[in-house]
Design an enzyme around this catalytic site. Sequence first.
Site, mmCIF file in Angstrom:
data_model
loop_
_atom_site.group_PDB
_atom_site.id
_atom_site.type_symbol
_atom_site.label_atom_id
_atom_site.label_comp_id
_atom_site.label_asym_id
_atom_site.label_seq_id
_atom_site.Cartn_x
_atom_site.Cartn_y
_atom_site.Cartn_z
ATOM 1 N N HIS A 47 -32.440 42.206 61.529
ATOM 2 C CA HIS A 47 -33.360 41.493 60.636
ATOM 3 C C HIS A 47 -32.641 41.206 59.319
ATOM 4 O O HIS A 47 -32.543 42.067 58.445
ATOM 5 C CB HIS A 47 -34.602 42.371 60.397
ATOM 6 C CG HIS A 47 -35.661 41.749 59.551
ATOM 7 N ND1 HIS A 47 -36.987 41.678 59.939
ATOM 8 C CD2 HIS A 47 -35.627 41.194 58.314
ATOM 9 C CE1 HIS A 47 -37.704 41.111 58.977
ATOM 10 N NE2 HIS A 47 -36.890 40.817 57.984
ATOM 11 N N HIS A 49 -31.570 37.624 56.444
ATOM 12 C CA HIS A 49 -31.963 36.288 55.993
ATOM 13 C C HIS A 49 -30.730 35.585 55.417
ATOM 14 O O HIS A 49 -30.545 35.522 54.199
ATOM 15 C CB HIS A 49 -33.059 36.377 54.931
ATOM 16 C CG HIS A 49 -34.357 36.917 55.424
ATOM 17 N ND1 HIS A 49 -35.377 36.104 55.861
ATOM 18 C CD2 HIS A 49 -34.801 38.198 55.573
ATOM 19 C CE1 HIS A 49 -36.405 36.849 56.238
ATOM 20 N NE2 HIS A 49 -36.075 38.125 56.079
ATOM 21 N N HIS A 195 -42.912 39.131 60.667
ATOM 22 C CA HIS A 195 -43.026 39.807 59.380
ATOM 23 C C HIS A 195 -44.528 40.070 59.200
ATOM 24 O O HIS A 195 -45.311 39.126 59.069
ATOM 25 C CB HIS A 195 -42.564 38.900 58.240
ATOM 26 C CG HIS A 195 -41.093 38.669 58.165
ATOM 27 N ND1 HIS A 195 -40.354 38.156 59.204
ATOM 28 C CD2 HIS A 195 -40.227 38.861 57.131
ATOM 29 C CE1 HIS A 195 -39.092 38.050 58.819
ATOM 30 N NE2 HIS A 195 -38.985 38.474 57.571
ATOM 31 N N GLU A 198 -46.723 43.199 55.078
ATOM 32 C CA GLU A 198 -45.679 43.595 54.128
ATOM 33 C C GLU A 198 -46.300 43.784 52.741
ATOM 34 O O GLU A 198 -46.064 43.025 51.805
ATOM 35 C CB GLU A 198 -44.575 42.536 54.082
ATOM 36 C CG GLU A 198 -43.349 42.974 53.319
ATOM 37 C CD GLU A 198 -42.249 41.917 53.304
ATOM 38 O OE1 GLU A 198 -41.292 42.109 52.544
ATOM 39 O OE2 GLU A 198 -42.359 40.918 54.042
#
Length: 389
Positions: A47, A49, A195, A198
């Site tokens: 995971h 980005h 996601h 969160e």
Amino acid sequence: MTTLNGVALAGRAGHWDVALEGARIAALTPSEAKGGGLLLPCFADAHVHLDKTFTAARVPARPQSLHEAIALMAGDKPNWTAEDLRSRAARGLRRAFANGTKAMRSHVDWTEAGVPEALPVLRGLAEEWRGSVELQLATLTPLDAFAEFGETIAQEIAGTGAVLGAFVYRNDAIPEKLRAVFDLAEKHDLMLDFHVDEGLDPEAQGLDAILDETEARGMTGRVLVGHCCALSVRPEGAVTDLLGRAGEAGMALCTLPTTNAFLQDATPGRTPRLRGLAPIHEARAAGMPVMLASDNVCDPFYPQGDYDLFDVYRTAVLSGHLSPADWLASVTETPAQWLGHDVALAPGAPADFIHIAVSSLDDALNRPRAARTVWRGGAPIPETSGDFA
């Protein structure tokens, strides 16, 4: 033939001689020698980005919440040209490779109807890095946007090995909207990555709806949930029930200890009380595969980091009270298997591993400056491969 004598192997008692023949491990033999250092499998980072990475210096302020970070990131997106994206993402891959990562899943923001600039850039980098860092892509789209262009996303990534992803947090009509996402995954034979929840609101219960759909459709081994910070503040009984069901349903959990610690319960001048760490002990005990990952690196969501999963693992050992030997697989074999790879050290396997000049795994955690050498294809990689400029 090359032999590394008297090394400690994570997860195995005693010391071993490791014989290498070409790019493969020829044999692992118990050894009377000692002092050969520690060998770890290569890391798998499930995971990250890459489209956001290395933008922290370009944003004007430190965020105090997840949604402030989202707004700051949106303000930088006009700078996301193909050249800019490629430069930053390639830098991240170089860092990850130099630190010992062999497989990675990067999310790609897809927030408007058109194909995002980052998608073809990262597809190109995935081809360039094949054999060094196996890069899998996962789209990341707000749940509410699927009604507008979810089909377009699914069609674009179908058959490419990419994963369908969504951001879920306190949306209206979550069950109905999630059914549409699962419909697309079934129609186009896609894995799912969420996601979800969160934040620190116990009313954030997107995970419940994801679990309902996973159970109803029998999607064992195809659904990964990330973050799940709200589980840290929900009633224990509800959490126990959810995790037990998730384990039986074959869902996996990815927790992100650095980004969550940075963003959760952040108030200027006040020491945070809540850190948003998902209940990973309980999740694994319930049968869920549990992974640790880097998440954001040098961007508004987390302005530090270096794509170093051993550093993430060290952070989690402290913040989660983890037994080191029992949790090493959360950054090696477990995420690698989820991404479709094998990093285990065994005769016949690729001679890809990490050597640390220490006596044991505990020693490696105690000595962050101990020399680390990454071996790929039976030889150490150049020390300059990380391009740390």
